[in-house]
Structures are given as structure tokens and as C-alpha cells.
Design an enzyme around this catalytic site. Structure first.
Site, PDB file in Angstrom:
ATOM      1  N   LYS A 159       0.843  -1.168  -0.022  1.00 50.48           N
ATOM      2  CA  LYS A 159      -0.103  -0.076  -0.139  1.00 50.48           C
ATOM      3  C   LYS A 159       0.893   1.340   0.111  1.00 50.48           C
ATOM      4  O   LYS A 159       1.190   1.885   1.214  1.00 50.48           O
ATOM      5  CB  LYS A 159      -0.849  -0.052   1.128  1.00 50.48           C
ATOM      6  CG  LYS A 159      -2.146   0.667   1.049  1.00 50.48           C
ATOM      7  CD  LYS A 159      -3.218   0.363   2.292  1.00 50.48           C
ATOM      8  CE  LYS A 159      -4.400   1.343   2.469  1.00 50.48           C
ATOM      9  NZ  LYS A 159      -5.116   1.584   1.165  1.00 50.48           N
TER      10      LYS A 159
HETATM   11  N1  PPE Z   1      -7.857  -1.764  -2.515  1.00 52.63           N
HETATM   12  C1  PPE Z   1      -7.262  -0.398  -2.442  1.00 52.63           C
HETATM   13  C2  PPE Z   1      -6.684   0.098  -3.757  1.00 52.63           C
HETATM   14  C3  PPE Z   1      -7.658   0.077  -1.622  1.00 52.63           C
HETATM   15  O1  PPE Z   1      -6.884   1.565  -1.352  1.00 52.63           O
HETATM   16  C4  PPE Z   1      -8.227  -0.254  -0.441  1.00 52.63           C
HETATM   17  C5  PPE Z   1      -8.228   0.425   0.957  1.00 52.63           C
HETATM   18  C6  PPE Z   1      -8.692  -1.549  -0.344  1.00 52.63           C
HETATM   19  C7  PPE Z   1      -8.585  -2.325  -1.425  1.00 52.63           C
HETATM   20  C8  PPE Z   1      -9.193  -2.297   0.805  1.00 52.63           C
HETATM   21  O2  PPE Z   1      -8.648  -2.636   1.788  1.00 52.63           O
HETATM   22  P1  PPE Z   1      -8.761  -2.693   3.319  1.00 52.63           P
HETATM   23  O3  PPE Z   1      -9.007  -1.424   3.772  1.00 52.63           O
HETATM   24  O4  PPE Z   1      -7.908  -3.264   4.006  1.00 52.63           O
HETATM   25  O5  PPE Z   1     -10.246  -3.516   3.434  1.00 52.63           O
HETATM   26  N2  PPE Z   1      -8.382   1.840   0.731  1.00 52.63           N
HETATM   27  C9  PPE Z   1      -8.052   2.801   1.916  1.00 52.63           C
HETATM   28  C10 PPE Z   1      -7.564   4.197   1.662  1.00 52.63           C
HETATM   29  C11 PPE Z   1      -8.700   4.870   0.682  1.00 52.63           C
HETATM   30  C12 PPE Z   1      -8.132   6.151   0.325  1.00 52.63           C
HETATM   31  O6  PPE Z   1      -8.867   6.994  -0.390  1.00 52.63           O
HETATM   32  O7  PPE Z   1      -7.303   6.812   1.110  1.00 52.63           O
HETATM   33  C13 PPE Z   1      -9.198   2.708   2.948  1.00 52.63           C
HETATM   34  O8  PPE Z   1     -10.264   2.208   2.626  1.00 52.63           O
HETATM   35  O9  PPE Z   1      -8.922   3.125   3.909  1.00 52.63           O
END
Ligand code: PPE
Length: 305
Positions: A159
Site C-alpha cells: 500500500k
Molecule cells: N484496494 C485498494 C486499492 C484500497 O485502497 C483499499 C483501501 C482496499 C482495496 C481495501 O483494503 P482494506 O481497507 O484493507 O479493506 N483503501 C483505503 C484508502 C482509501 C483512500 O482513499 O485513501 C481505505 O479504505 O482506508
């Protein structure tokens, strides 16, 4: 979505005043996107404020750094404690938590070997990421013209701040075209995920979500939803999805920490039944699990104390 300030931000081991949590314009990560971050939510629970799957998020932060070859000078346990201290210092019952590890001021150039890692953790109240009615009314998805970056270009498992240029291009393109969110395909044309959420589709009663190998982040919400769905006896698989699977899906939902669970009402203007029955059941159970109202998942809720 504008940020609302809170009293303190944790920076390199100390809680500093919100306005003092600043970096120099020559901060390495500002120039090259060489940081890693997390998005976490704290919820109000019957036992006090708890941060949902905090340890798992901090483990992923450390793993993201490892993938980039970055050394974080704190252990997972120290990061967990720091996040709890930050949330507690705000006095907020619920908030979004944003840890970031970055290379600060001092070195310039692409060689990160001499760079020192700095860490900050901020939190603030953050509402529904895809809108208040994302679950009931559903969101409109559009397949992006931007391809999700490949494993040998920018590892999607990390990330990383710079990686989000890809997501941001896709998100803005979708919004400008009148949609709510972008679906991103892998370089070989399989569904990866959305710009900031994982995606699930129900086909022939089976709940399917694309794997990391297709370019999806291993989402912690995705993992929670799979656990809850399997406990309900649903058939859940991590498997590839083609674009056409979405067009004829029985239901589709997206999930992430910020977005929680949002149903999908169309993909590229093909209507999808919405909100789907499985989506609604899973969203209800997820909301309870996150608020420590389901003893089966109480282990996921880490009280700030
Ligand atoms: N894919 C991506 C690309 C992504 O950014 C997130 C979270 C997820 C999947 C889901 O991951 P999880 O939160 O572990 O379930 N995105 C984070 C950031 C968003 C932002 O705009 O900044 C979030 O949801 O916190």
C-alpha cells in the site's frame, strides 16, 4: 472530503499539536511517492472505542515497507500502541486512522538506501467514503481506461503512496464521466479491484473476489467479509473474474475500510440487482462486527483503553 482537525498527531514517537505536524517541501516521499500507508477505522463499541483489526493493519504497513525495502524503526506492537494513544488523545468515539511511513527531509535522489524513515499517525472523523446511501442505492461503476499496475511495475501488495497515482487517475476519470467509482483491470484484462476498494461479485450463488495475483490489495475488509460469509455457510472463492462476469452478476459489492460495504447498481451501464440479499446480510454483520456487537468477531476489535 475536507479534513476536520483533531488535537494531536503522532510523529516519530511523540504526540504533537495538529498544526505542528508538518514536513519540509523537500521531503523525499513528496517528490518520489516512496511512502507506505494504512487506512483504519475506530468504532464506538459497548466497551469503549475500539480500532478494527488494528494489529492486522500495522502488520500490513510493515509488510508494505518490507516490499519497498524500507525499514520502519518501530515494531508492530509499538505502532499499535501509538495508534491507540493517538485515537485516545482525540477523545473521539469513532474516527479514521491514517498511519504513514515516509522518507523525510535530508536526502534527495532515487537512491533510498541512505534515507531515514519517519512515521506519523493521524486521525480525524471521516464519513461514508462512497456516500451515505452507497449500501441502499448502490454505486455506479465504470471500467477504467487505466490499467491496474502490474507486479513488476509497482507491487499492488504494497500500500504505497506512489501507487495511488494509478487509483487517483481512475477515480477522477470515473467521476468526470458521471460514475461513482472505477473498476480496474489487470494488464491481462481480468478484474483487479476498484480505485480504493476490493470487489466481490455473486455468480451462480458463489461469492467471488479477485486474488492478489490479478492486482488486488489483500484487503482487511475483504478478509473480514470472507470470514463472515463462510461462517454463514456461503460458498466463497478467491478467483479471477472477467469483465463479463460483472455484467451478468446476481449482485456486486465493494468493500474497504473507508468505504465499508457499498452495493453496486450498475457496471458500464449494465444494471445489477441492488442491493443484493447477500450484500445486505454481509453489510449488516460487518457493521455489527466492527462495533464489537458480535462476540464471534470481538477479537477483531482492539480497545484503545
Ligand atoms: N484496494 C485498494 C486499492 C484500497 O485502497 C483499499 C483501501 C482496499 C482495496 C481495501 O483494503 P482494506 O481497507 O484493507 O479493506 N483503501 C483505503 C484508502 C482509501 C483512500 O482513499 O485513501 C481505505 O479504505 O482506508
Amino acid at each position: 472530503m475536507p479534513i476536520t482537525s483533531t488535537p494531536k498527531i503522532w510523529m516519530n514517537g511523540e504526540l504533537v499539536d495538529w498544526d505542528k505536524a508538518q514536513v519540509h517541501v523537500l521531503t523525499h516521499t513528496l517528490h518520489y511517492g516512496t511512502g507506505v500507508f494504512e487506512g483504519i477505522r475506530a468504532y464506538e463499541t459497548p466497551n469503549g472505542t475500539a480500532i478494527f483489526r488494528l494489529t492486522d493493519h500495522m502488520k500490513r504497513l510493515v509488510n508494505s515497507a518490507k516490499i519497498l525495502g524500507m525499514e520502519i524503526p518501530y515494531s508492530v506492537a509499538e505502532l499499535v500502541q501509538a495508534a491507540k494513544d493517538t485515537v485516545r488523545s482525540t477523545g473521539l468515539p469513532a474516527c479514521y486512522v491514517r498511519p504513514i511511513a515516509y522518507y523525510g527531509y535530508g536526502e534527495m535522489g532515487l537512491n533510498t538506501i541512505p534515507c531515514k524513515t519517519e512515521v506519523a499517525i493521524a486521525c480525524w472523523p471521516w464519513g461514508a467514503y462512497l456516500g451515505e446511501d452507497a449500501l441502499e442505492k448502490g454505486v455506479r461503476l465504470k471500467t477504467s481506461s487505466w490499467v491496474r499496475h502490474d507486479h513488476n511495475i509497482m507491487p499492488p501488495a504494497a500500500k504505497a503512496t506512489g501507487g495511488y497515482i494509478n487509483s487517483s487517475l481512475a477515480k477522477v476519470e470515473a467521476l468526470k464521466a458521471g460514475y461513482d467509482e472505477a473498476v480496474m483491470l489487470s494488464p491481462n484484462g481480468l478484474i483487479a479491484e476498484c480505485s480504493g476498494e476490493n470487489l466481490f461479485a455473486v455468480r451462480n450463488d458463489v461469492i467471488i473476489t479477485p486474488p492478489l495475483s490479478a492486482g488486488a490489495l489483500e484487503g482487511i475488509t475483504q478478509n473480514s467479509v470472507m470470514t463472515i460469509a463462510r461462517d454463514l455457510g456461503y460458498d466463497v472463492r478467491v478467483d479471477n473474474l472477467a469483465r463479463s462476469d460483472l455484467y451478468i452478476a446476481e449482485e456486486i459489492f465493494v468493500c474497504g475500510t473507508a468505504a465499508e460495504i457499498g452495493s453496486v447498481n450498475s457496471v458500464d451501464d449494465r444494471e445489477v440487482p441492488c442491493p443484493g440479499p447477500k450484500t445486505q446480510i454481509l453489510a449488516g454483520l460487518y457493521a455489527k462486527a466492527a462495533r464489537m456487537q458480535d462476540p464471534r468477531y470481538a477479537r477483531w476489535c482492539e480497545l484503545v483503553g
